[in-house]
Design an enzyme around this catalytic site. Structure first.
Site, short mmCIF file in Angstrom:
data_model
loop_
_atom_site.label_atom_id
_atom_site.label_comp_id
_atom_site.label_asym_id
_atom_site.label_seq_id
_atom_site.Cartn_x
_atom_site.Cartn_y
_atom_site.Cartn_z
N CYS A 13 -13.76 5.09 62.92
CA CYS A 13 -13.81 5.25 64.40
C CYS A 13 -13.25 6.94 64.35
CB CYS A 13 -13.08 4.63 65.23
SG CYS A 13 -11.20 4.34 64.53
N GLU A 43 -22.67 8.41 68.74
CA GLU A 43 -21.85 8.03 67.52
C GLU A 43 -22.82 7.17 66.56
OE1 GLU A 43 -19.41 4.42 67.88
OE2 GLU A 43 -17.88 5.49 66.57
N GLU A 88 -9.61 -0.07 71.60
CA GLU A 88 -9.76 1.16 70.79
C GLU A 88 -11.14 1.14 70.30
OE1 GLU A 88 -7.15 0.60 67.10
OE2 GLU A 88 -5.44 0.77 68.50
N LYS A 132 -10.61 -13.16 66.96
CA LYS A 132 -12.02 -13.48 66.52
C LYS A 132 -12.44 -12.26 65.80
CE LYS A 132 -15.77 -12.66 67.94
NZ LYS A 132 -16.78 -12.01 66.82
P1 NAD Z 1 -18.76 -4.21 68.51
O1 NAD Z 1 -18.16 -3.89 69.94
O2 NAD Z 1 -20.17 -4.63 68.50
O3 NAD Z 1 -17.92 -5.57 68.11
C1 NAD Z 1 -16.68 -5.71 67.76
C2 NAD Z 1 -16.12 -7.09 68.11
O4 NAD Z 1 -16.60 -7.55 69.59
C3 NAD Z 1 -16.88 -8.10 67.19
O5 NAD Z 1 -16.18 -9.11 67.02
C4 NAD Z 1 -17.92 -8.71 68.37
O6 NAD Z 1 -18.16 -10.15 67.80
C5 NAD Z 1 -16.80 -8.76 69.59
N1 NAD Z 1 -17.90 -8.86 70.96
C6 NAD Z 1 -19.07 -8.26 70.87
N2 NAD Z 1 -19.53 -8.62 72.20
C7 NAD Z 1 -18.45 -9.23 72.71
C8 NAD Z 1 -18.07 -9.72 74.22
N3 NAD Z 1 -19.44 -9.62 75.16
N4 NAD Z 1 -17.03 -10.18 74.31
C9 NAD Z 1 -16.09 -10.21 73.30
N5 NAD Z 1 -16.36 -9.87 72.22
C10 NAD Z 1 -17.43 -9.27 71.90
O7 NAD Z 1 -18.39 -3.23 67.61
P2 NAD Z 1 -18.80 -3.06 65.89
O8 NAD Z 1 -20.20 -2.54 65.68
O9 NAD Z 1 -18.12 -4.50 65.29
O10 NAD Z 1 -17.63 -1.83 65.41
C11 NAD Z 1 -18.03 -0.47 65.46
C12 NAD Z 1 -17.44 0.23 66.59
O11 NAD Z 1 -15.95 0.00 66.40
C13 NAD Z 1 -17.78 1.53 66.62
O12 NAD Z 1 -18.16 2.03 67.93
C14 NAD Z 1 -16.29 2.19 66.07
O13 NAD Z 1 -16.12 3.49 66.55
C15 NAD Z 1 -15.36 1.14 66.80
N6 NAD Z 1 -14.16 1.24 66.21
C16 NAD Z 1 -12.88 2.07 66.74
C17 NAD Z 1 -11.72 2.17 66.39
C18 NAD Z 1 -10.77 2.79 67.07
O14 NAD Z 1 -9.66 2.41 66.50
N7 NAD Z 1 -11.01 3.49 68.26
C19 NAD Z 1 -11.52 1.46 65.08
C20 NAD Z 1 -12.62 0.95 64.37
C21 NAD Z 1 -13.83 0.93 64.97
#
Ligand code: NAD
Length: 509
Positions: free
Chosen positions: A304, A403, A270, A195
């Site tokens: 991240c 963040e 992550e 997804k």
């Molecule tokens: P997000 O959590 O808003 O969304 C990530 C994914 O989760 C999307 O595909 C979204 O549709 C899905 N999602 C949202 N709500 C959900 C739910 N209730 N159930 C299942 N899936 C759901 O994150 P974002 O804004 O897309 O990305 C940015 C974040 O990602 C930042 O916090 C960043 O630090 C983190 N990130 C972490 C790493 C790491 O390796 N630690 C790497 C890249 C990004």
């Protein structure tokens, strides 16, 4: 082509992008389930952050679509998991070949879809191929276990793939990040329902196409587009999905844990970060400066592992911050697919507003804006911000704790080693830490004390794929990389063989 670098010019990238966009806009983006395009009952629009133009209408996944994809992944699991390691290795290498062959297409589309500068997305596309090659070469050892003999038994462990898995990815480097999860899952023998993030759906189907062309059987990799609250949630709740590999925000990780609890989902998270880079006064300050600037102003700061807090020894804080400000003032903000651009537009209007809101928050909390602190009128009128530097900050401020996920750095002075460690650790996150000092004893002492999953001493984030990748505290659960990935996508089993010599208790004898 540019004569100097040999890489593509802005004009060449625009020319490459135009026909790709024409096709996407005309055909839209469907789900890919069991090798077939499936159009959703509803669609949503994806727009470029550079000029807000429509890229495509995208299928909006429902619980029904997820159910169909999970069924396909379940059907494909047994045959795929029985493929010989040699055969699986070969197909994964072919996928890597396909990614390399399409790297330029992936890079320009990803830049246009996310706003990330082409210079970084072209490297990310190549890294995506490396992810597949790396795990392809480990297929042969994925099932290896240990021999643990006793006097009268042999114990032999091995690993078997856990089953169909769900992979949910964010928007910051969507194609590369998805391969970082999908490649080890496939190498382990799992099938996948992916997804992708709703803000960056454009390149995900290129991966399914490449996989199909490489000979990956239908149903082994399925992609369902849509929103987290509906498609993502349904995936995390599905009883046939055995594990969820998730990359995204910490709050979403908590929601997924709740959603997956009824089906006892194995999870790997992550999550977010507010990572410190600690610069001591005895460091090689020229190298530290390059690393500090790179680690927050590359990838739009939407990374991240970015070091978004600069903790700097008090005696050099003012001069070092002035050097950072001078460099920040010269960073080139511009069109995302222009190879000269260092910072492109932020992915989405909502994210742009969030990042800009911190300019006022910083002022209200009493910090000083030493560079940037405003939107930027970039080409196409998209969601551009000036790279920004906050000084006169302390750990109580929101800009030191939250963040922001943009090209925004907060400078905080520290008095001594103990103070640096205390400040570095006083946030909820613990993904990475970076330390700059020429005193190796100090570097090791600080590394021992930092609450972070990954620590670099006198280096920016340079990845070596066998090493463990992941965070502590609110930054994640579990590790990726090398064998650590297989531990997540596989079940370890023990088989105990008797030599026929041990005494068996005789009940009722
Ligand atoms: P997000 O959590 O808003 O969304 C990530 C994914 O989760 C999307 O595909 C979204 O549709 C899905 N999602 C949202 N709500 C959900 C739910 N209730 N159930 C299942 N899936 C759901 O994150 P974002 O804004 O897309 O990305 C940015 C974040 O990602 C930042 O916090 C960043 O630090 C983190 N990130 C972490 C790493 C790491 O390796 N630690 C790497 C890249 C990004």
């Amino acid at each position: 082509m540019s004569a100097k670098s040999g890489g593509p010019t802005f004009e060449a990238n625009l020319a490459r992008l135009a026909p790709l966009l024409a096709t996407l806009t005309a055909e839209g983006i469907g789900h890919v389930i069991d090798g077939q395009r499936v159009d959703g009952k509803r669609t949503f629009e994806t727009h470029s952050p550079a000029d807000r133009s429509l890229i495509a209408r995208v299928a909006e996944g429902t619980a029904e679509d997820i159910d169909r994809a999970a069924a396909a992944a379940k059907r494909a699991f047994k045959p795929w998991s029985k493929w010989s390691p040699d055969k699986r290795r070969a197909v994964l290498h072919k996928i890597a070949d396909g990614i390399e062959a399409h790297a330029e297409e992936i890079a320009v589309l990803e830049s246009w879809d996310t706003g990330q500068a082409y210079r970084f997305m072209s490297k990310a596309a190549v890294r995506a191929a490396e992810n597949f090659r790396f795990f392809a070469d480990r297929v042969l050892e994925a099932r290896d276990g240990r021999s643990m003999p006793t006097a009268e038994h042999w114990n032999i462990s091995n690993r078997v793939p856990i089953g169909p898995v769900g992979i949910i990815t964010p928007w910051n480097t969507p194609f590369m990040l998805s391969t970082w999860k999908i490649a080890p899952a496939l190498a382990a023998g799992c099938t996948v329902v992916h997804k992708p993030a709703e803000w960056s759906p454009v390149t995900a189907n290129i991966l399914t196409r490449i996989c199909r062309e490489a000979g990956l059987p239908d149903g082994v990799l399925n992609t369902v587009h849509g929103f987290g609250e509906e498609a993502g949630k349904a995936l995390t709740e599905h009883p046939d999905i055995k594990a969820i590999g998730f990359v995204g925000e910490s709050a979403t990780g908590s929601a997924i844990m709740r959603q997956g609890s009824a089906t006892l989902k194995r999870v790997h998270f992550e999550l977010g970060g507010k990572n410190p880079v600690i610069v001591f006064d005895d460091a090689d300050l020229d190298r530290a400066l390059d690393a500090v600037v790179f680690m927050i102003y590359s990838l739009n700061g939407e990374r991240c592992t970015s070091s978004s807090r600069l903790l700097v020894h008090a005696g050099i804080a003012e001069t070092f911050a002035a050097r950072v400000a001078e460099r920040v003032g010269r960073i080139k903000v511009g069109h995302p697919i222009d190879p000269k651009t260092e910072i492109g537009p932020l992915i989405h209007e909502r994210h742009f507003s969030k990042v800009c809101s911190y300019f006022d928050i910083a002022r209200q909390d009493g910090a000083r804006i030493a560079a940037g602190g405003t939107p930027f009128a970039g080409p196409g009128g998209g969601h551009y911000v000036m790279p920004t530097l906050f000084t006169s900050a302390d750990m109580s401020m929101r800009i030191a704790q939250e963040e922001i996920f943009g090209p925004v750095l907060t400078v905080i002075p520290f008095a001594d080693e103990a103070d640096a460690i205390e400040k570095a650790n006083s946030v909820r996150y613990g993904l990475t830490g970076y330390v700059w000092t020429n005193d190796m004893g100090r570097a090791l002492r600080v590394a021992d004390e930092l609450e972070a999953g990954m620590i670099w001493l006198n280096s920016e984030n340079v990845r070596h794929l066998p090493t463990p990748f992941g965070g502590v505290k609110d930054s994640g659960i579990g590790r990726d990389g090398g064998d650590y990935s297989f531990d997540f996508y596989m079940e370890t089993r023990n088989i105990c063989l008797a030599k026929g010599t041990h005494a068996i208790p005789k009940l009722g004898a």
